[in-house]
Design an enzyme around this catalytic site. Sequence first.
Site, PDB file in Angstrom:
ATOM      1  N   GLY A 190       0.878  -1.350  -0.187  1.00 19.39           N
ATOM      2  CA  GLY A 190      -0.131  -0.145   0.051  1.00 19.39           C
ATOM      3  C   GLY A 190       0.681   1.181   0.160  1.00 19.39           C
ATOM      4  N   LYS A 191       2.137   1.035   0.219  1.00 17.82           N
ATOM      5  CA  LYS A 191       2.898   2.298   0.155  1.00 17.82           C
ATOM      6  C   LYS A 191       3.017   3.017  -1.355  1.00 17.82           C
ATOM      7  CE  LYS A 191       4.110   1.369   4.406  1.00 17.82           C
ATOM      8  NZ  LYS A 191       3.729   2.136   5.567  1.00 17.82           N
TER       9      LYS A 191
END
Length: 370
Positions: A190-191
């Site tokens: 998700g970064k």
Amino acid sequence: MKIPFVTFQPLERELDKELRDAFERVLSRSWYIEGAEDKEFERAFAEYIGTEYCIGCGNGLDALMLSLKALEIGEGDEVIVPSNTYIATALAVTYVGAKPVFVEPDIRTFNINPDLIEEAITDKTKAIMPVHLYGQACNMDLIVDIAKNHGLYIIEDCAQAHGATYRCSNGIEKKIGTFGDAAGFSFYPGKNLGALGDAGATVTNNEELANKIRALGNYGSDYKYHHIYQGNNSRLDELQAAFLLAKLPKLDHVNENRRAIATKYLEGIQNKAVILPFVPSYTNPVWHIFGIRCERRDELEAWLSEAGICTNKHYPIPMHLQKAYQELGYTKGDFPIAEEISRTELSLPLYYGMNDAEIQYVIKCVNEFK
């Protein structure tokens, strides 16, 4: 309209060929640990951040833990961390046997308040671990000065801030990750720069420290079957390195897209019940999270959910009130600013490829909340 909190699909569609090619390269070589992809990603990411060295590892927590371990911080030592952050920051300190010492944030930025750091320093303090939360840089000029004055290490937690920049007091703009003795990055999917699984890295300008971190992450080994430290098993595998190499050239574009979405939120959301993020003049955030605050947070969350908009809370229980840290003896009220943020923060959807209709729908629904 249904709007997810996050989706990876727009970027994955754009990079479909590159990601599949990356997989094929690794599979065709039949080499899966510490190979060509790992070396090339480490070189490219160090160059991108602006450091001499990058050492891949298993995840962002290990990136911090290995840095602390390499700096010989351990039993009986203290490390200053923000009271408002994801628990991995404190866990890294705990894992080396040291004590995390919580310092309250500036409620406007959510980041550690430099004005409160010195009063937390004792003769046991060995390091400061500033977290560039939500993708926005801490006030590094002040933190660097404090560390220098007290002979402390700085380990930056950059897990949410790939590509974020800080304008120094001399006017020079630098990427975060270049201010401390070492900095840890997470490449959780998700970064802003995410792998297709867990991955992390430490960056540093210190060759000796880099070599020690690399050895510690490889069972304490400087070469095969020769172990000079009691190390860990935390290495960046070839497949994730290859995927990250495919994504890295796109990172600045991804960040600019996120900035454009955040600008629309900042300009379009006009609801007196909502406190928008504050951006100091010294930082250019990459908006990993767009966190607003609202006294009636849970009502707003339910209102947006009813409208088909997914949100999140970062973070609903502050670290000092988590069962994992009950041995520290803190109770409710000990860190009121962290508790206030936990009670009122709500993260709005923000992801690469979010279209204008989706952005405007979120703005409309937030503005209609009464």
